[in-house]
Design an enzyme around this catalytic site. Structure first.
Site, PDB file in Angstrom:
ATOM      1  N   PRO A  11       0.741  -1.200   0.076  1.00 57.35           N
ATOM      2  CA  PRO A  11      -0.106   0.015   0.014  1.00 57.35           C
ATOM      3  C   PRO A  11       0.844   1.303  -0.095  1.00 57.35           C
ATOM      4  CG  PRO A  11      -0.089  -0.837   2.373  1.00 57.35           C
ATOM      5  CD  PRO A  11       0.590  -1.967   1.225  1.00 57.35           C
ATOM      6  N   PRO A 116      -0.107  -7.913 -16.787  1.00 60.90           N
ATOM      7  CA  PRO A 116       1.318  -7.313 -16.884  1.00 60.90           C
ATOM      8  C   PRO A 116       1.134  -5.643 -16.910  1.00 60.90           C
ATOM      9  CG  PRO A 116       1.224  -9.054 -18.237  1.00 60.90           C
ATOM     10  CD  PRO A 116      -0.017  -8.983 -17.683  1.00 60.90           C
ATOM     11  N   HIS A 145      10.846   2.547 -18.747  1.00 61.08           N
ATOM     12  CA  HIS A 145      10.291   2.427 -17.483  1.00 61.08           C
ATOM     13  C   HIS A 145      10.896   3.310 -16.439  1.00 61.08           C
ATOM     14  CE1 HIS A 145       7.479  -0.686 -18.798  1.00 61.08           C
ATOM     15  NE2 HIS A 145       6.872  -0.488 -17.967  1.00 61.08           N
ATOM     16  N   LYS A 149      12.273   0.289 -11.193  1.00 59.01           N
ATOM     17  CA  LYS A 149      11.614  -1.082 -11.671  1.00 59.01           C
ATOM     18  C   LYS A 149      12.567  -2.128 -11.694  1.00 59.01           C
ATOM     19  CE  LYS A 149       8.810  -3.245 -15.485  1.00 59.01           C
ATOM     20  NZ  LYS A 149       7.908  -3.615 -14.617  1.00 59.01           N
TER      21      LYS A 149
END
Length: 256
Positions: A11, A116, A145, A149
């Site tokens: 979260p 994805p 990205h 990542k």
């Protein structure tokens, strides 16, 4: 609509924060707990560091998992074992892992959605690329990205290549005597197609598929400039997973 009780894993992440807000803003969704590696998540619901303890105490209908590949696999498997339906935005699952999870979901008659990419535009980009690949044999995928990542190439790029492979005859692209003077310069090779991964601060999630033929090229591109772009797909997935009894990989498989 029937009320859906939801637990969110991850979260405090960028996507996780958006998912928390989505659940709070959706009338028939109820956030009952979250799972995080720290107890520091400042939310007005119980915070768990142990997923099994969470499921024993809370019994949600759906788990939204937006963590990492290793954690996401464990969370998805545990959710299914506890009768919870996973909606997973974590990428990086292997074929063997997906097959194992599918068998588990079907043995429990539970829905599970692993996507994805939750952005509707990204799903359309993949579908359009698959359509175009029927007419263009030479394909290169460039995915871009943010630099936090973990997996490369992205799950979206891998899924795009898999969809294209369904309609494209296997072909090694480029000059037959081509040599890389620097290893990796041509990117990952998937059935002759090449996938290139870019990681830079300032990016969110972007992908372009370039297709070439004699005298012409076609470029299909999608850009997510804000993580809110993924939430429409998350909402559809939560509603849909309640009606499934198997694992579905890819948002395109649940959209009309």
């Amino acid at each position: 609509m029937e009320q859906i009780n939801i637990t969110i894993a991850g979260p405090r992440g960028r996507m996780g924060k958006e998912a928390v807000q989505l659940v709070k803003d959706t009338e028939h969704f109820t956030l009952i707990s979250v799972i995080d590696h720290k107890k520091e998540a400042e939310l007005d619901v119980p915070v768990y560091t142990d997923i099994e303890e969470c499921f024993q105490d809370e019994a949600p209908h759906v788990l939204i998992d937006l963590t990492t590949p290793e954690v996401g696999y464990h969370h998805t498997k545990t959710a299914l074992e506890y009768g919870v339906r996973p909606v997973v935005g974590t990428t990086g699952f292997s074929r063997d892992e997906l097959e194992e999870l599918k068998e588990l979901a079907e043995s429990k008659s539970l829905g599970c959605i692993i996507a994805p990419n939750f952005a509707i535009g990204a799903v359309l980009m993949m579908k359009f690329s698959q359509m175009a690949a029927k007419y263009f044999d030479d394909v290169e995928i460039i995915e871009l990205h943010h630099d936090r990542k973990l997996d490369a190439p992205s799950g979206t790029a891998v899924k795009t290549a898999e969809m294209i492979r369904e309609v494209r005859q296997s072909k090694e692209q480029g000059h037959p005597d081509e040599k890389e003077t620097h290893s990796g310069a041509r990117g990952a090779n998937v059935d002759g197609m090449h996938i290139h991964s870019v990681r830079l601060p300032g990016l969110i999630a972007h992908q372009q598929v370039m297709l070439g033929a004699e005298g012409q090229t076609l470029t299909i591109r999608h850009d997510s400039f804000h993580r809110g772009s993924f939430m429409s797909g998350v909402k559809v997935s939560v509603d849909t997973v309640m009606k499934l009894d198997t694992l579905v990989y890819g948002l395109e498989n649940i959209l009309d």
